[in-house]
Scaffold this active site. Structure first.
Site, PDB file in Angstrom:
ATOM      1  N   TYR A   1     -61.673  79.139  13.517  1.00  0.00           N
ATOM      2  CA  TYR A   1     -61.963  77.849  14.166  1.00  0.00           C
ATOM      3  C   TYR A   1     -63.464  77.600  14.176  1.00  0.00           C
ATOM      4  O   TYR A   1     -63.931  76.512  13.890  1.00  0.00           O
ATOM      5  CB  TYR A   1     -61.412  77.829  15.597  1.00  0.00           C
ATOM      6  CG  TYR A   1     -61.460  76.438  16.189  1.00  0.00           C
ATOM      7  CD1 TYR A   1     -60.358  75.589  16.089  1.00  0.00           C
ATOM      8  CD2 TYR A   1     -62.615  75.959  16.816  1.00  0.00           C
ATOM      9  CE1 TYR A   1     -60.411  74.304  16.591  1.00  0.00           C
ATOM     10  CE2 TYR A   1     -62.669  74.678  17.319  1.00  0.00           C
ATOM     11  CZ  TYR A   1     -61.564  73.851  17.207  1.00  0.00           C
ATOM     12  OH  TYR A   1     -61.619  72.575  17.692  1.00  0.00           O
TER      13      TYR A   1
ATOM     14  N   LYS B   1     -65.025  62.411  -4.724  1.00  0.00           N
ATOM     15  CA  LYS B   1     -65.450  61.807  -5.995  1.00  0.00           C
ATOM     16  C   LYS B   1     -66.240  62.859  -6.792  1.00  0.00           C
ATOM     17  O   LYS B   1     -65.654  63.759  -7.354  1.00  0.00           O
ATOM     18  CB  LYS B   1     -66.283  60.554  -5.731  1.00  0.00           C
ATOM     19  CG  LYS B   1     -65.838  59.707  -4.524  1.00  0.00           C
ATOM     20  CD  LYS B   1     -64.555  58.925  -4.721  1.00  0.00           C
ATOM     21  CE  LYS B   1     -64.027  58.285  -3.453  1.00  0.00           C
ATOM     22  NZ  LYS B   1     -64.813  57.277  -2.819  1.00  0.00           N
TER      23      LYS B   1
ATOM     24  N   PHE C   1     -69.860  48.563   0.507  1.00  0.00           N
ATOM     25  CA  PHE C   1     -68.633  49.293   0.195  1.00  0.00           C
ATOM     26  C   PHE C   1     -67.698  49.073   1.380  1.00  0.00           C
ATOM     27  O   PHE C   1     -68.135  48.975   2.527  1.00  0.00           O
ATOM     28  CB  PHE C   1     -68.874  50.783  -0.059  1.00  0.00           C
ATOM     29  CG  PHE C   1     -67.591  51.456  -0.482  1.00  0.00           C
ATOM     30  CD1 PHE C   1     -67.060  51.213  -1.740  1.00  0.00           C
ATOM     31  CD2 PHE C   1     -66.870  52.247   0.400  1.00  0.00           C
ATOM     32  CE1 PHE C   1     -65.831  51.752  -2.108  1.00  0.00           C
ATOM     33  CE2 PHE C   1     -65.646  52.790   0.030  1.00  0.00           C
ATOM     34  CZ  PHE C   1     -65.125  52.549  -1.224  1.00  0.00           C
ATOM     35  N   THR C   2     -66.404  48.999   1.094  1.00  0.00           N
ATOM     36  CA  THR C   2     -65.408  48.592   2.097  1.00  0.00           C
ATOM     37  C   THR C   2     -65.512  49.368   3.417  1.00  0.00           C
ATOM     38  O   THR C   2     -65.758  48.782   4.470  1.00  0.00           O
ATOM     39  CB  THR C   2     -63.995  48.759   1.509  1.00  0.00           C
ATOM     40  OG1 THR C   2     -63.866  50.086   1.003  1.00  0.00           O
ATOM     41  CG2 THR C   2     -63.764  47.776   0.357  1.00  0.00           C
TER      42      THR C   2
ATOM     43  N   PHE D   1     -56.931  45.330   1.743  1.00  0.00           N
ATOM     44  CA  PHE D   1     -56.468  45.627   0.381  1.00  0.00           C
ATOM     45  C   PHE D   1     -55.515  46.816   0.324  1.00  0.00           C
ATOM     46  O   PHE D   1     -54.666  46.889  -0.552  1.00  0.00           O
ATOM     47  CB  PHE D   1     -57.672  45.866  -0.557  1.00  0.00           C
ATOM     48  CG  PHE D   1     -58.549  47.015  -0.147  1.00  0.00           C
ATOM     49  CD1 PHE D   1     -59.538  46.835   0.807  1.00  0.00           C
ATOM     50  CD2 PHE D   1     -58.385  48.270  -0.703  1.00  0.00           C
ATOM     51  CE1 PHE D   1     -60.345  47.901   1.194  1.00  0.00           C
ATOM     52  CE2 PHE D   1     -59.184  49.334  -0.328  1.00  0.00           C
ATOM     53  CZ  PHE D   1     -60.166  49.150   0.636  1.00  0.00           C
TER      54      PHE D   1
ATOM     55  N   ARG E   1     -60.428  44.860  -7.063  1.00  0.00           N
ATOM     56  CA  ARG E   1     -61.728  44.903  -6.402  1.00  0.00           C
ATOM     57  C   ARG E   1     -62.284  43.483  -6.480  1.00  0.00           C
ATOM     58  O   ARG E   1     -63.035  43.148  -7.388  1.00  0.00           O
ATOM     59  CB  ARG E   1     -62.673  45.897  -7.106  1.00  0.00           C
ATOM     60  CG  ARG E   1     -62.503  47.339  -6.627  1.00  0.00           C
ATOM     61  CD  ARG E   1     -62.701  47.464  -5.154  1.00  0.00           C
ATOM     62  NE  ARG E   1     -62.656  48.835  -4.647  1.00  0.00           N
ATOM     63  CZ  ARG E   1     -62.209  49.136  -3.420  1.00  0.00           C
ATOM     64  NH1 ARG E   1     -61.717  48.226  -2.621  1.00  0.00           N
ATOM     65  NH2 ARG E   1     -62.251  50.378  -2.990  1.00  0.00           N
TER      66      ARG E   1
ATOM     67  N   ASP F   1     -75.722  56.664   0.316  1.00  0.00           N
ATOM     68  CA  ASP F   1     -74.296  56.931   0.125  1.00  0.00           C
ATOM     69  C   ASP F   1     -74.252  57.723  -1.178  1.00  0.00           C
ATOM     70  O   ASP F   1     -74.293  57.166  -2.271  1.00  0.00           O
ATOM     71  CB  ASP F   1     -73.475  55.640   0.037  1.00  0.00           C
ATOM     72  CG  ASP F   1     -71.984  55.934  -0.170  1.00  0.00           C
ATOM     73  OD1 ASP F   1     -71.650  57.045  -0.629  1.00  0.00           O
ATOM     74  OD2 ASP F   1     -71.158  55.043   0.118  1.00  0.00           O
TER      75      ASP F   1
HETATM   76  C1  LIG Z   1     -64.801  56.488  -1.512  1.00  0.00           C
HETATM   77  C2  LIG Z   1     -66.082  56.009  -1.044  1.00  0.00           C
HETATM   78  C3  LIG Z   1     -66.465  56.077   0.306  1.00  0.00           C
HETATM   79  C4  LIG Z   1     -65.514  56.529   1.392  1.00  0.00           C
HETATM   80  O1  LIG Z   1     -65.104  57.819   1.216  1.00  0.00           O
HETATM   81  P1  LIG Z   1     -63.671  58.335   1.667  1.00  0.00           P
HETATM   82  O2  LIG Z   1     -63.700  59.783   1.303  1.00  0.00           O
HETATM   83  O3  LIG Z   1     -62.639  57.563   0.888  1.00  0.00           O
HETATM   84  O4  LIG Z   1     -63.538  58.099   3.118  1.00  0.00           O
HETATM   85  C5  LIG Z   1     -67.732  55.665   0.648  1.00  0.00           C
HETATM   86  N1  LIG Z   1     -68.591  55.189  -0.257  1.00  0.00           N
HETATM   87  C6  LIG Z   1     -68.265  55.092  -1.553  1.00  0.00           C
HETATM   88  C7  LIG Z   1     -69.249  54.560  -2.523  1.00  0.00           C
HETATM   89  C8  LIG Z   1     -67.003  55.477  -1.992  1.00  0.00           C
HETATM   90  O5  LIG Z   1     -66.671  55.353  -3.284  1.00  0.00           O
END
Ligand SMILES: *Cc1c(COP(=O)(O)O)cnc(C)c1O
Length: 468
Positions: A77, A263, A129-130, A454, A387, A220
């Site tokens: 933990y 990613k 970004f969303t 979306f 998108r 980011d």
């Molecule tokens: C996917 C993504 C996020 C969010 O990440 P999650 O792991 O899906 O929560 C943030 N910024 C960018 C540019 C992304 O592609």
């Protein structure tokens, strides 16, 4: 350009040890399935998809070393060994001093937004970004787009469409005052613009500007390594620098980063917030226990953190990036050669089809990109995603659709999962859909969720398709 991309016959820098069998469906089945899914590819079951290009998020194939790392999971933990392993890898490759693991990228965005944004603040960014923008808004901030104008033009071949327009940023600073701008949210390889990088020259200029005005730069860094590869490929003076070195140089010009490890980092789940400021780090660790879990696991199993650390070591390899970005380019060049309108230059993580140019007869409020993604699925069982107007959502003040300039369908390529032959099949399917594009009509939204619509919205055709 030099390196393996210039040759026609490059090969993946790995061989395949384990495979997953694919399932095919008939067109009649897919017609039925898309209707049941409300014309939203997010609502299709994965078993009904042949080639899945919905996203590159969490869909990559792990290496044997990453799987071996899973067995090294120290599921304590508190104080898991894998936390320290990840911390060391993040320090080495990104260079930030402090690490807060999170369950995925948005967990880090939530913590960062809550820490730094006050009601009435403004958060400039190189396109939205969303999830990032939503967390900024929920913390009381207003997002302001300061990306270069070329980013909004799918036909512009600008090599660094992710660059910040410093004049736009300066206009905001003059208008609202730097003290109402806690940080600039700088995305590497801007997703919504088509996977477009910023240049180091632009980041240096931004750094100087932000230093002068005491505005932090929060990266980011979800696709920072892919951005570093583009800098090496395209920016003068970087050809002989390694991706590793470029990544460090990039991060050294920023104050911290949120990263979705799903990613660049080749894992199925995970993320982190990285910071240089100790006080901020302590507060982030404290918020982590509310939303993510204890600060040494942040919603992850020990084994996930180990796979992430190893994934990072593999992601900074040039051979990996050359093949990853090379495969996306292979698909994009095929579509381009066939006259399909796509966003140029071809980005790192997917090929973005310009749905507005593909379906000029469909009104933006009838969601051409949504309709096109559905048509591609029905044609070939290939799953893409929208998108455009659906992803952009509504303006919180006016309640109207934001109607962004870019109305795109994203064919996102998971890392190390598909072969060149799969890319051929995808390209052929899109070419067939293009030949029949006049038959694709618009959609009406029948269910609209409040947040990030979306993902879960449902649609139906404006009119029933004419029989073939
Ligand atoms: C996917 C993504 C996020 C969010 O990440 P999650 O792991 O899906 O929560 C943030 N910024 C960018 C540019 C992304 O592609």
């Amino acid at each position: 350009m030099s390196g393996p991309l210039e040759k026609r016959s490059w090969a993946e820098p790995f061989k395949i040890k384990s495979v997953e069998l694919l399932r095919t469906t008939t067109r009649a089945e897919r017609d039925e399935i898309i209707g049941q899914a409300g014309y939203n590819t997010f609502l299709i079951r994965s078993r009904d998809v042949y080639i899945d290009l919905l996203t590159d998020s969490g869909t990559s194939a792990m290496s044997d070393r990453q799987w071996a790392g899973m067995m090294l999971g120290d599921e304590a933990y508190a104080g898991s060994e894998n936390y320290y392993s990840l911390e060391a890898a993040v320090r080495e490759h990104y260079g930030y001093r402090y690490l807060v693991p999170t369950h995925q990228g948005r967990g880090a965005e939530n913590i960062l937004s809550q820490l730094l944004i006050k009601q009435g603040d403004f958060v400039p960014g190189n396109m939205y970004f969303t999830t990032t923008r939503l967390h900024q808004e929920r913390a009381g901030g207003t997002f302001v787009d300061v990306i270069v104008e070329e980013a909004h033009d799918p036909t512009s071949e600008h090599p660094f469409k992710g660059d910040v327009d410093i004049a736009k940023l300066d206009r905001l600073v003059r208008e609202v005052g730097a003290d109402r701008i806690p940080y600039i949210s700088l995305e590497a390889n801007v997703n919504m613009a088509g996977g477009q990088p910023f240049s180091m020259a632009n980041l240096k200029e931004l750094h100087a500007y932000c230093k002068l005005h005491r505005i932090a730069i929060m990266l980011d860094g979800t696709r920072a390594i892919e951005n570093a590869y583009f800098i090496k490929e395209r920016e003068r003076g970087y050809q002989d620098k390694s991706v590793k070195r470029i990544l460090r140089e990039m991060c050294d010009l920023t104050d911290g980063a949120t990263v979705s490890a799903k990613k660049d980092l080749l894992v199925n789940i995970g993320g982190f917030l990285a910071l240089n400021d100790e006080e901020l780090f302590r507060r982030a660790q404290n918020l982590s226990v509310i939303y993510e879990g204890l600060h040494t696991y942040g919603g992850l199993a020990g084994r996930d953190m180990e796979a992430m650390a190893q994934g990072l070591r593999e992601a900074v390899m040039e051979s990996h990036q050359a093949a990853r970005i090379g495969q996306v380019r292979y698909l994009g060049e095929k579509l381009d050669a066939a006259g399909i309108p796509i966003v140029k230059p071809i980005g790192s993580h997917g090929v973005f089809i310009d749905a507005a140019a593909f379906l000029p007869h469909v009104d933006r409020d009838q969601y051409p990109a949504q309709a096109l993604a559905a048509a591609i699925y029905v044609e070939a069982g290939v799953r893409a995603m929208e998108r455009g107007n659906v992803s952009a959502g509504r303006d919180p003040n006016t309640g109207k659709n934001r109607r962004p300039n870019l109305e795109l369908v994203r064919l996102t390529v998971p890392r190390r999962v598909y072969t060149q032959a799969h890319m051929d099949v995808v390209a052929e399917a899109i070419v067939r859909v293009y030949a029949e594009r006049d038959r694709i009509g618009g959609l009406r939204m029948t269910y609209e969720p409040e947040y990030l619509r979306f993902f879960q919205a449902r649609f139906e055709p404006m009119e029933k398709r004419r029989p073939a």
